[in-house]
Write a protein that holds these residues in place. Structure first.
Motif, short mmCIF file in Angstrom:
data_model
loop_
_atom_site.label_atom_id
_atom_site.label_comp_id
_atom_site.label_asym_id
_atom_site.label_seq_id
_atom_site.Cartn_x
_atom_site.Cartn_y
_atom_site.Cartn_z
N LEU A 40 46.36 35.18 31.22
CA LEU A 40 45.33 34.67 30.89
C LEU A 40 44.59 33.70 32.12
N PRO A 41 45.38 32.93 32.69
CA PRO A 41 44.85 32.11 33.85
C PRO A 41 44.32 33.09 34.97
N ALA A 42 44.94 34.22 35.12
CA ALA A 42 44.60 35.17 36.20
C ALA A 42 43.27 35.88 35.86
N LEU A 51 44.83 41.60 38.45
CA LEU A 51 44.13 40.30 38.02
C LEU A 51 44.62 39.05 39.01
N TRP A 52 45.95 39.01 39.07
CA TRP A 52 46.46 37.84 39.68
C TRP A 52 46.29 37.97 41.23
N VAL A 101 40.42 33.34 45.99
CA VAL A 101 40.41 32.06 46.13
C VAL A 101 40.68 31.85 47.71
N VAL A 102 41.66 32.30 48.18
CA VAL A 102 42.13 32.28 49.82
C VAL A 102 41.03 32.69 50.67
N ALA A 145 37.61 36.27 36.89
CA ALA A 145 36.36 36.41 36.34
C ALA A 145 35.20 35.15 36.96
N ILE A 146 35.89 34.20 37.52
CA ILE A 146 35.26 33.06 37.87
C ILE A 146 34.96 33.29 39.34
N TYR A 147 35.83 33.96 40.14
CA TYR A 147 35.74 34.22 41.48
C TYR A 147 35.28 35.56 41.86
N ILE A 148 35.54 36.45 40.97
CA ILE A 148 35.11 37.89 41.43
C ILE A 148 33.96 38.28 40.32
N SER A 149 34.26 38.63 39.06
CA SER A 149 33.51 39.22 38.13
C SER A 149 33.75 39.09 36.84
N ASP A 150 32.94 38.77 35.92
CA ASP A 150 33.25 38.63 34.46
C ASP A 150 33.43 40.07 34.14
#
Length: 128
Positions: A61-63, A115-116, A123-124, A68-73
């Motif tokens: 779920l966090p991944a 996802l992770w 993020v990196v 979604a936030i950093y790449i794509s919903d």
């Protein structure tokens, strides 16, 4: 907005609710009384399906949301849907026999790792 990721999150929670109810049904069918977690193979498999699903949810779920936030919903939701399909395949296989859990486990693990890794990479990249 992250409507697709929200929908997949809710579907994942619904699936977890389903496997939790399945443990209660297995208790009734097999006569395993609370707080016992062993005693009949059908119950033990249902219990492990529920426990393993719970073990993976804090990973997925966090991944899912970070992806979604950093790449794509839409892409996150699609991969999250694959995770749910993997959990369903795992449920079907493991319900029949422990030896049949492998394909579903592989599908959901690959989706979770994707996802992770995708979220981590995004993020990196923003940190550099």
């Amino acid at each position: 907005m992250y409507h697709l990721t929200a929908l997949v999150t809710l579907l994942a929670i619904a699936f977890y609710f389903f496997v939790t109810i399945n443990v209660s049904r297995a208790r009734s069918r097999t006569g395993i009384k609370v707080p016992a977690t062993s005693g009949h193979p059908d119950f033990e498999r249902a219990f492990r399906i529920q426990a393993n699903t719970l073990e993976w949810m804090p990973i997925v779920l966090p991944a899912l949301w970070l992806f979604a936030i950093y790449i794509s919903d839409a892409i996150a939701a699609a991969i999250g849907a694959v995770w749910i399909v993997g959990r369903i395949v795992y449920f079907i296989g493991y319900s029949q026999a422990a030896a049949k859990r492998g394909p579903g486990f592989a599908i959901q693990a690959l989706a979770a790792i994707t996802l992770w890794a995708g979220a981590l990479g995004a993020v990196v990249l923003r940190l550099v």
